[in-house]
Design a protein around this motif. Sequence first.
Motif, mmCIF file in Angstrom:
data_model
loop_
_atom_site.group_PDB
_atom_site.id
_atom_site.type_symbol
_atom_site.label_atom_id
_atom_site.label_comp_id
_atom_site.label_asym_id
_atom_site.label_seq_id
_atom_site.Cartn_x
_atom_site.Cartn_y
_atom_site.Cartn_z
ATOM 1 N N ALA A 68 -11.526 -5.507 -8.008
ATOM 2 C CA ALA A 68 -10.070 -5.435 -8.000
ATOM 3 C C ALA A 68 -9.612 -4.298 -7.102
ATOM 4 O O ALA A 68 -10.138 -3.186 -7.182
ATOM 5 C CB ALA A 68 -9.539 -5.232 -9.421
ATOM 6 N N LEU A 69 -8.640 -4.577 -6.257
ATOM 7 C CA LEU A 69 -8.044 -3.523 -5.434
ATOM 8 C C LEU A 69 -7.202 -2.611 -6.308
ATOM 9 O O LEU A 69 -6.667 -3.049 -7.336
ATOM 10 C CB LEU A 69 -7.156 -4.131 -4.355
ATOM 11 N N PRO A 70 -7.034 -1.348 -5.910
ATOM 12 C CA PRO A 70 -6.148 -0.471 -6.661
ATOM 13 C C PRO A 70 -4.707 -0.987 -6.554
ATOM 14 O O PRO A 70 -4.388 -1.737 -5.631
ATOM 15 C CB PRO A 70 -6.316 0.891 -5.987
ATOM 16 N N PRO A 71 -3.832 -0.564 -7.463
ATOM 17 C CA PRO A 71 -2.441 -1.020 -7.414
ATOM 18 C C PRO A 71 -1.786 -0.663 -6.082
ATOM 19 O O PRO A 71 -2.143 0.334 -5.443
ATOM 20 C CB PRO A 71 -1.778 -0.259 -8.558
ATOM 21 N N LYS A 72 -0.830 -1.497 -5.664
ATOM 22 C CA LYS A 72 -0.061 -1.221 -4.451
ATOM 23 C C LYS A 72 0.714 0.070 -4.630
ATOM 24 O O LYS A 72 1.153 0.398 -5.733
ATOM 25 C CB LYS A 72 0.954 -2.329 -4.187
ATOM 26 N N LYS A 73 0.896 0.802 -3.543
ATOM 27 C CA LYS A 73 1.671 2.040 -3.580
ATOM 28 C C LYS A 73 3.119 1.751 -3.301
ATOM 29 O O LYS A 73 3.486 0.839 -2.664
ATOM 30 C CB LYS A 73 1.126 3.032 -2.568
#
Length: 73
Positions: A68-73
Amino acid sequence: MAKTKITVLSNGSLRVDGDFEVVDKDGNNYDLGGRTLVSFCRCGLSANKPFCDGSHKGHFEHVAEAFALPPKK
């Protein structure tokens, strides 16, 4: 329209399968000759960039495992 699928291959290329087009930085289409499956170079060694020509064999290591990618900034 068929769903486009991109597969990250271990120790290799990105395989794109489905309905897609490939364009250069100026928006010009690459002539794919009717292909619905191409592989893109990830190692930088291909003489046919951006497409894979198999030059990575024995020179590129990456184990492709989904995460999973980290949350969008």
